[in-house]
Enzyme design. Structure first.
Site, PDB file in Angstrom:
ATOM      1  N   GLU A 162     -14.100  -5.670  -9.438  1.00 63.32           N
ATOM      2  CA  GLU A 162     -14.931  -5.514  -8.253  1.00 63.32           C
ATOM      3  C   GLU A 162     -16.391  -5.318  -8.677  1.00 63.32           C
ATOM      4  OE1 GLU A 162     -12.745  -4.428  -4.546  1.00 63.32           O
ATOM      5  OE2 GLU A 162     -13.284  -2.519  -5.439  1.00 63.32           O
TER       6      GLU A 162
ATOM      7  N   GLY B  42     -12.135  -5.032   1.667  1.00 59.59           N
ATOM      8  CA  GLY B  42     -12.636  -3.880   2.411  1.00 59.59           C
ATOM      9  C   GLY B  42     -12.898  -4.251   3.857  1.00 59.59           C
ATOM     10  N   GLY B  43     -14.158  -4.559   4.178  1.00 57.79           N
ATOM     11  CA  GLY B  43     -14.584  -4.813   5.552  1.00 57.79           C
ATOM     12  C   GLY B  43     -13.676  -5.764   6.325  1.00 57.79           C
TER      13      GLY B  43
ATOM     14  N   ASN C 138      -8.479  -2.139   2.131  1.00 62.88           N
ATOM     15  CA  ASN C 138      -9.044  -0.797   1.983  1.00 62.88           C
ATOM     16  C   ASN C 138      -9.838  -0.467   3.246  1.00 62.88           C
ATOM     17  OD1 ASN C 138     -10.273   1.558   1.163  1.00 62.88           O
ATOM     18  ND2 ASN C 138     -11.652   0.576  -0.323  1.00 62.88           N
ATOM     19  N   TRP C 139      -9.289   0.424   4.059  1.00 64.20           N
ATOM     20  CA  TRP C 139      -9.952   0.748   5.335  1.00 64.20           C
ATOM     21  C   TRP C 139     -11.081   1.759   5.153  1.00 64.20           C
ATOM     22  CZ3 TRP C 139      -5.104   1.539   9.050  1.00 64.20           C
ATOM     23  CH2 TRP C 139      -4.440   0.310   9.164  1.00 64.20           C
ATOM     24  N   LYS C 140     -11.221   2.286   3.940  1.00 65.50           N
ATOM     25  CA  LYS C 140     -12.281   3.263   3.628  1.00 65.50           C
ATOM     26  C   LYS C 140     -12.265   4.410   4.644  1.00 65.50           C
ATOM     27  CE  LYS C 140     -14.811  -0.499   1.577  1.00 65.50           C
ATOM     28  NZ  LYS C 140     -15.956  -0.843   0.760  1.00 65.50           N
TER      29      LYS C 140
ATOM     30  N   SER D 142     -16.602  -8.292  -0.840  1.00 63.36           N
ATOM     31  CA  SER D 142     -17.020  -9.099   0.311  1.00 63.36           C
ATOM     32  C   SER D 142     -16.139 -10.324   0.558  1.00 63.36           C
ATOM     33  CB  SER D 142     -18.489  -9.526   0.173  1.00 63.36           C
ATOM     34  OG  SER D 142     -19.334  -8.397   0.194  1.00 63.36           O
TER      35      SER D 142
HETATM   36  C1  PEP Z   1     -13.607  -2.655  -1.432  1.00 63.38           C
HETATM   37  O1  PEP Z   1     -13.657  -1.711  -0.657  1.00 63.38           O
HETATM   38  O2  PEP Z   1     -13.002  -2.549  -2.504  1.00 63.38           O
HETATM   39  C2  PEP Z   1     -14.289  -3.903  -1.080  1.00 63.38           C
HETATM   40  C3  PEP Z   1     -14.153  -4.932  -1.869  1.00 63.38           C
HETATM   41  O3  PEP Z   1     -15.014  -3.907   0.090  1.00 63.38           O
HETATM   42  P1  PEP Z   1     -15.637  -5.222   0.805  1.00 63.38           P
HETATM   43  O4  PEP Z   1     -14.549  -6.238   0.900  1.00 63.38           O
HETATM   44  O5  PEP Z   1     -16.110  -4.709   2.139  1.00 63.38           O
HETATM   45  O6  PEP Z   1     -16.750  -5.699  -0.071  1.00 63.38           O
END
Ligand code: PEP
Length: 259
Positions: A168, A235-236, A11-13, A214
């Site tokens: 999540e 995500g990140g 997920n590049w947000k 994360s």
């Molecule tokens: C997400 O965007 O669903 C996510 C899990 O982000 P991150 O991995 O940055 O916590």
């Protein structure tokens, strides 16, 4: 999709311009090896979806929407519908905590989005999870129960295999504060128990359940080893080519261990 496949979603947000997203997809396509046992999905900004859909090798990556509106068309200024995304994406995130808590997507929005996705040939990835406050109050399982029940309210057992569930925990998203594998095991067990109760064991067992929060290259294998976890929502770490490709390799290794 076969249950023995791992599903890794990046997920590049709200990051990367269309140009940068296209360059980054190119970088990823050179680093990420395709494996029959791992499906890799990229969720870029909506603006980049059409460009990337022309560029992407669908044997290597599928595309996902990060969000969409549940009506098919009409006077909804600024929105993009699942109907308009037909043929461009294979998946759509629904109920991501940033949608629930920053943009106030309601339970009704989420339920309708799940249906809109299915109606338009897109697999909804229904994200559910408790906030830090709910966790501190011991409400995790009630929250998961309610979010699952409302999100799937209109999904039939014939449609359930289209749906992906992502556990999540909100407090673990973008914080670097990982959930312990033991906590994820308990949450995923509760999710699967409820799916079984709602749809019966035969149908429920085939649902893919992911973990997200994360995840990094160093924690991925621990989550992938959890019984009942079929992949990761990242995500990140999906914005770093080396790290994301390592996570995909870990997913591949986890399928070899099971074989
Ligand atoms: C997400 O965007 O669903 C996510 C899990 O982000 P991150 O991995 O940055 O916590």
């Amino acid at each position: 999709m076969a249950k023995d496949k791992k599903l890794i979603i990046g997920n590049w947000k709200m990051n990367l311009s269309v140009h940068d997203a296209s360059l980054y997809l190119h970088t990823l396509s050179e680093r990420v090896k395709s494996h029959r046992s791992v499906e890799v999905v990229i969720a870029p900004t909506t603006l980049a979806l059409q460009t990337l859909s022309l560029q992407v090798n669908l044997r290597q990556f599928k595309l996902s929407a990060q969000n969409f509106y549940w009506r098919d068309s009409g006077a909804y200024t600024g929105e993009v519908s699942a109907t308009q995304l037909r043929g461009i994406v294979s998946y759509g995130l629904v109920g991501h905590s940033e949608r629930r808590y920053v943009f106030h997507d309601t339970d009704k929005d989420i339920r309708y989005k799940v249906q809109a996705a299915i109606r338009n040939g897109m697999r909804p990835v229904l994200c559910i999870g408790e906030t830090a406050g709910e966790r501190a109050m011991g409400e995790t399982f009630d929250v998961l129960h309610d979010q699952l029940l409302t999100g799937l309210a209109n999904v039939t057992s014939d449609e359930l295999d289209q749906v992906v569930i992502a556990y999540e925990p909100v407090w673990a998203i973008g914080t670097g504060d990982n959930a312990l594998p033991g906590d994820v095991t308990q949450a995923v067990t509760a999710i699967r128990r409820q799916l079984k109760h709602l749809y019966g064991a035969k149908v429920a067992d085939d649902v893919q359940v992911l973990y997200g929060g994360s995840v990094t290259a160093s924690s991925a294998a621990d989550y992938l080893a959890i019984e009942g976890v079929d992949g990761l929502l990242v995500g990140g770490a999906s914005l770093k080519a080396d790290e994301f490709s390592t996570i995909i390799e870990k997913a591949f290794e986890s399928t070899k261990k099971k074989a």
